[in-house]
Scaffold this motif. Structure first.
Motif, short mmCIF file in Angstrom:
data_model
loop_
_atom_site.label_atom_id
_atom_site.label_comp_id
_atom_site.label_asym_id
_atom_site.label_seq_id
_atom_site.Cartn_x
_atom_site.Cartn_y
_atom_site.Cartn_z
N GLU A 11 11.61 33.34 18.85
CA GLU A 11 10.24 33.62 19.27
C GLU A 11 9.56 32.31 19.72
O GLU A 11 8.90 32.27 20.76
CB GLU A 11 9.45 34.24 18.11
CG GLU A 11 8.02 34.57 18.47
CD GLU A 11 7.15 34.86 17.23
OE1 GLU A 11 7.56 34.51 16.11
OE2 GLU A 11 6.07 35.42 17.40
N ALA A 12 9.75 31.26 18.93
CA ALA A 12 9.14 29.97 19.25
C ALA A 12 9.66 29.42 20.57
O ALA A 12 8.89 28.90 21.40
CB ALA A 12 9.39 28.98 18.12
N LEU A 13 10.95 29.57 20.82
CA LEU A 13 11.53 29.07 22.07
C LEU A 13 10.93 29.78 23.29
O LEU A 13 10.60 29.15 24.30
CB LEU A 13 13.06 29.27 22.07
CG LEU A 13 13.86 28.36 21.15
CD1 LEU A 13 15.33 28.79 21.11
CD2 LEU A 13 13.76 26.90 21.60
N VAL A 14 10.78 31.09 23.15
CA VAL A 14 10.20 31.86 24.26
C VAL A 14 8.75 31.45 24.49
O VAL A 14 8.34 31.16 25.62
CB VAL A 14 10.32 33.39 24.01
CG1 VAL A 14 9.54 34.18 25.04
CG2 VAL A 14 11.79 33.82 24.02
N LYS A 15 7.99 31.38 23.40
CA LYS A 15 6.56 31.00 23.53
C LYS A 15 6.41 29.61 24.14
O LYS A 15 5.61 29.41 25.05
CB LYS A 15 5.90 31.01 22.17
CG LYS A 15 5.47 32.38 21.66
CD LYS A 15 4.84 32.12 20.32
CE LYS A 15 4.09 33.20 19.69
NZ LYS A 15 3.74 32.89 18.31
N GLU A 16 7.19 28.66 23.64
CA GLU A 16 7.08 27.28 24.13
C GLU A 16 7.42 27.19 25.61
O GLU A 16 6.76 26.49 26.37
CB GLU A 16 8.06 26.36 23.37
CG GLU A 16 7.57 25.95 22.01
CD GLU A 16 8.71 25.43 21.12
OE1 GLU A 16 9.79 25.05 21.65
OE2 GLU A 16 8.53 25.44 19.90
N SER A 17 8.46 27.89 26.01
CA SER A 17 8.85 27.76 27.41
C SER A 17 7.86 28.46 28.34
O SER A 17 7.61 28.02 29.46
CB SER A 17 10.29 28.18 27.66
OG SER A 17 10.66 29.27 26.86
N TRP A 18 7.27 29.56 27.86
CA TRP A 18 6.24 30.23 28.68
C TRP A 18 5.03 29.30 28.84
O TRP A 18 4.43 29.20 29.91
CB TRP A 18 5.87 31.58 28.08
CG TRP A 18 4.69 32.28 28.71
CD1 TRP A 18 3.63 32.83 28.06
CD2 TRP A 18 4.45 32.52 30.12
NE1 TRP A 18 2.76 33.39 28.96
CE2 TRP A 18 3.22 33.21 30.23
CE3 TRP A 18 5.14 32.21 31.28
CZ2 TRP A 18 2.67 33.59 31.45
CZ3 TRP A 18 4.60 32.59 32.52
CH2 TRP A 18 3.38 33.27 32.59
N GLU A 19 4.68 28.57 27.77
CA GLU A 19 3.57 27.60 27.86
C GLU A 19 3.82 26.57 28.96
O GLU A 19 2.90 26.16 29.66
CB GLU A 19 3.37 26.86 26.52
CG GLU A 19 2.70 27.70 25.44
CD GLU A 19 1.33 28.25 25.84
OE1 GLU A 19 0.55 27.51 26.47
OE2 GLU A 19 1.06 29.43 25.55
N ILE A 20 5.06 26.17 29.12
CA ILE A 20 5.40 25.18 30.15
C ILE A 20 5.29 25.79 31.55
O ILE A 20 4.64 25.25 32.43
CB ILE A 20 6.81 24.59 29.92
CG1 ILE A 20 6.85 23.83 28.58
CG2 ILE A 20 7.26 23.71 31.08
CD1 ILE A 20 8.21 23.37 28.14
N LEU A 21 5.88 26.96 31.72
CA LEU A 21 5.85 27.58 33.05
C LEU A 21 4.44 28.00 33.47
O LEU A 21 4.10 27.97 34.65
CB LEU A 21 6.79 28.81 33.09
CG LEU A 21 8.19 28.51 33.65
CD1 LEU A 21 8.96 27.59 32.74
CD2 LEU A 21 8.96 29.79 33.87
N LYS A 22 3.65 28.37 32.49
CA LYS A 22 2.28 28.81 32.74
C LYS A 22 1.42 27.73 33.41
O LYS A 22 0.42 28.01 34.04
CB LYS A 22 1.64 29.18 31.40
CG LYS A 22 0.82 30.42 31.44
CD LYS A 22 0.54 30.99 30.08
CE LYS A 22 -0.28 30.11 29.18
NZ LYS A 22 -0.58 30.79 27.89
#
Ligand code: HEM
Length: 157
Positions: A11-22
């Motif tokens: 879950e953390a990996l998905v959230k963190e990477s979405w924060e970057i792409l966002k």
């Protein structure tokens, strides 16, 4: 269906990477759609904003909206999988998603195309932070969300 095992780490990996792409939606939504068309050129005809132009349009609101939806809903799915062990999408949303995709001629195989485009966009955006664990977490969340939409599409058929 039994509970799905989705870890806090995933879950953390998905959230963190979405924060970057966002941080650069115009760039990554363009990349995402360019990848879709590279993998499946014929997919162009399904999207209203791609049909009439020879290239992927820059700064098109509908294009950005679809890219953001796919990423964001996959991220939300990751959270639900970890919290509840299953995909939770409001019935009305799911019905809407089912009908929009059915109406636009989307087939099961297109979901694989979009998944590959999503993975390639993550690779592009994350650079050194990209790895197999990140890919697996996104793939799992995406597969569960896609299955929910595909199932709804079949019920509407
Ligand atoms: C429209 C989400 C996968 C093709 C939409 C809309 C949403 C959405 C929310 C409505 C946009 C709006 O009017 O506000 C998703 C999600 C997906 C997914 C969450 C996967 C998890 C796909 C796939 C395809 C596709 C695999 C085909 C390659 C389309 C098309 C439209 C649409 C053609 C109509 C857009 C237009 O022409 O304006 N999608 N979608 N989607 N989707 Fe998807």
């Amino acid at each position: 269906m039994g509970e799905i095992e989705f870890t806090e780490k995933q879950e953390a990996l998905v959230k963190e990477s979405w924060e970057i792409l966002k941080q650069d939606i115009p760039k990554y939504s363009l990349h995402f759609f360019s990848q879709i068309l590279e993998i499946a050129p014929a997919a162009k005809n399904m999207f209203s904003f791609l049909r009439d132009s020879n290239e992927v349009p820059h700064n098109n609101p509908k294009l950005k909206a679809h890219a953001v939806k796919v990423f964001k809903m996959t991220c939300e799915t990751a959270i639900q999988l970890r919290e509840k062990g299953k995909v939770v999408v409001a019935d009305t949303t799911l019905q809407y998603l089912g009908s929009v995709h059915l109406k636009n001629g989307v087939l099961d195989l297109h979901f694989e195309v979009v998944k590959e485009a999503l993975v390639r966009t993550l690779k592009e955006g994350l650079g050194e932070k990209y790895n197999e664990e990140v890919e697996n977490a996104w793939s799992q969340a995406y597969d569960h969300l896609a299955l929910a939409i595909k199932t709804e599409m079949k019920q509407e058929d």
